[in-house]
Design an enzyme around this catalytic site. Structure first.
Site, mmCIF file in Angstrom:
data_model
loop_
_atom_site.group_PDB
_atom_site.id
_atom_site.type_symbol
_atom_site.label_atom_id
_atom_site.label_comp_id
_atom_site.label_asym_id
_atom_site.label_seq_id
_atom_site.Cartn_x
_atom_site.Cartn_y
_atom_site.Cartn_z
ATOM 1 N N HIS A 1 31.529 31.018 38.145
ATOM 2 C CA HIS A 1 31.994 29.865 37.898
ATOM 3 C C HIS A 1 31.047 28.694 38.036
ATOM 4 C CE1 HIS A 1 36.146 31.811 37.272
ATOM 5 N NE2 HIS A 1 36.049 32.950 38.536
ATOM 6 N N ASP B 1 29.592 33.370 43.869
ATOM 7 C CA ASP B 1 29.554 32.048 42.435
ATOM 8 C C ASP B 1 28.569 30.756 43.172
ATOM 9 O OD1 ASP B 1 32.140 32.115 43.174
ATOM 10 O OD2 ASP B 1 32.219 31.056 41.457
HETATM 11 O O1 RIB Z 1 38.371 29.194 40.923
HETATM 12 C C1 RIB Z 1 36.884 29.490 41.127
HETATM 13 C C2 RIB Z 1 36.181 28.741 42.018
HETATM 14 O O2 RIB Z 1 36.874 29.136 43.154
HETATM 15 C C3 RIB Z 1 34.953 29.049 41.909
HETATM 16 O O3 RIB Z 1 34.161 27.573 42.769
HETATM 17 C C4 RIB Z 1 35.109 30.229 43.595
HETATM 18 O O4 RIB Z 1 33.658 29.449 44.157
HETATM 19 C C5 RIB Z 1 36.132 29.555 44.380
HETATM 20 O O5 RIB Z 1 35.573 28.280 44.822
HETATM 21 CA CA CA Z 2 33.134 27.824 44.431
#
Ligand code: RIB
Ligand code: CA
Length: 313
Positions: free
Chosen positions: A231, A14
């Protein structure tokens, strides 16, 4: 006016989406990497591969802290694979790194960029280290949009979200810094997931970048226990389209000592509740130190993200 930003990240499926969105919707001046989803070596390699497959090699990358301020590093292979970016087949990276450590680079950039916005979407170790090295850093950063924490429950533990859990001591330093913060937590990000329909649409786009994104999201969405939640790009979206997220002012503090709640973000929103008036004489609420996301328009996010993705080669 286009915001001058630096994304501090731990790619991370993400995180890659945050980079792609941020590069097209903000003046993305740099990417700094940190331990988190995988080792610093891997998250930095993944950031380099991202800018190469997306044609963003003009954006400088600086590698940062390999371990949290106090505790030992702990990664998330169950969510992101051992490389931190399992799924796509990407060419070995060739783009060079900025020679400076990311913490020194952040401090230097904050002296050169008048209105710097930071977008931390991994553990907050780099940001906290910069604040500790030069407290004046806080006065040179316009705002931060942070992916982290939660108003409801965690993902790494029932109480703690991964980014905060991975370095709660750093997070506490950041929340006490006085820098204006937008906090985008699991209570909204888990509502925005890459459905099979969205993934099929992305795979249908006629670009190499879209094909890699489709492979990235396929792994990220289908790994057992993963949700494919977007996220990190939501922390970017919070800065560029106010219709996507709704925020409320709250005092946020981090549990750094709890044996079962370490890494929890305690967000005090009691002043927002219907029964606050009855509690007023007993509740000593601290002054809010963050705008906390309380609602999200998932359809609006996907409209923005897919429009941006369609611009990549
Ligand atoms: O909890 C989600 C987060 O943790 C996001 O930033 C994902 O990339 C992980 O780093
Ligand atoms: Ca992250």
């Amino acid at each position: 006016m286009t915001l001058a930003t630096i994304i501090d990240c731990d790619p991370g499926h993400d995180d890659v989406m945050a980079i792609l969105l941020g590069a097209r919707t903000t003046d993305l001046r740099a990417i700094t990497t940190v331990h988190g989803n995988a080792s610093l070596e891997q998250t930095t390699r993944n950031a380099r591969q991202t800018v190469e497959f997306a044609g963003l090699t003009h954006i400088p990358i600086a590698a940062g802290m390999a371990a949290p301020l106090v505790q030992a590093p702990s990664y998330a292979p169950e969510a992101h694979g051992v490389t931190g970016l399992d799924g796509p087949t990407l060419a070995p990276p060739t783009v060079p790194l900025v020679p400076q450590h990311a913490v020194d680079y952040l401090l230097a950039q904050s002296r050169q960029i008048a209105d710097l916005t930071l977008v931390p979407v991994g553990p907050l170790t780099n940001i906290a280290a910069a604040l500790k090295q030069d407290p004046g850093f806080a006065g040179r950063v316009k705002q931060m949009s942070i992916m982290g924490g939660s108003l409801t429950f965690g993902n790494r533990t029932p109480a703690a979200e991964f980014n905060i859990w991975a370095d709660p001591d750093a997070a506490q330093v950041v929340f006490r810094s006085g820098i204006p913060i937008k906090l985008v937590g699991l209570n909204v990000t888990l509502q925005v997931v890459a459905s099979p329909t969205i993934r099929a649409h992305i795979r249908s786009l006629p670009s190499t970048t879209a094909r890699h994104v489709a492979d990235i999201l396929e792994f990220y969405s289908t790994q057992p226990g993963n949700s494919g939640a977007m996220h990190d790009p939501l922390a970017v979206a919070a800065l560029i389209d106010p219709s996507i997220l709704t925020f409320e002012p709250m005092y946020v503090t981090v549990e750094t000592h709890g044996s079962i709640t370490r890494g929890m973000t305690l967000c005090d929103g009691r002043h927002l509740g219907p029964d606050f008036r009855a509690l007023r004489h007993r509740v000593r609420g601290e002054t809010p130190n963050a705008e906390v996301a309380v609602a999200v328009d998932a359809a609006r996010f996907w409209e923005l993200f897919l429009d941006v993705l369609a611009t990549y080669p």
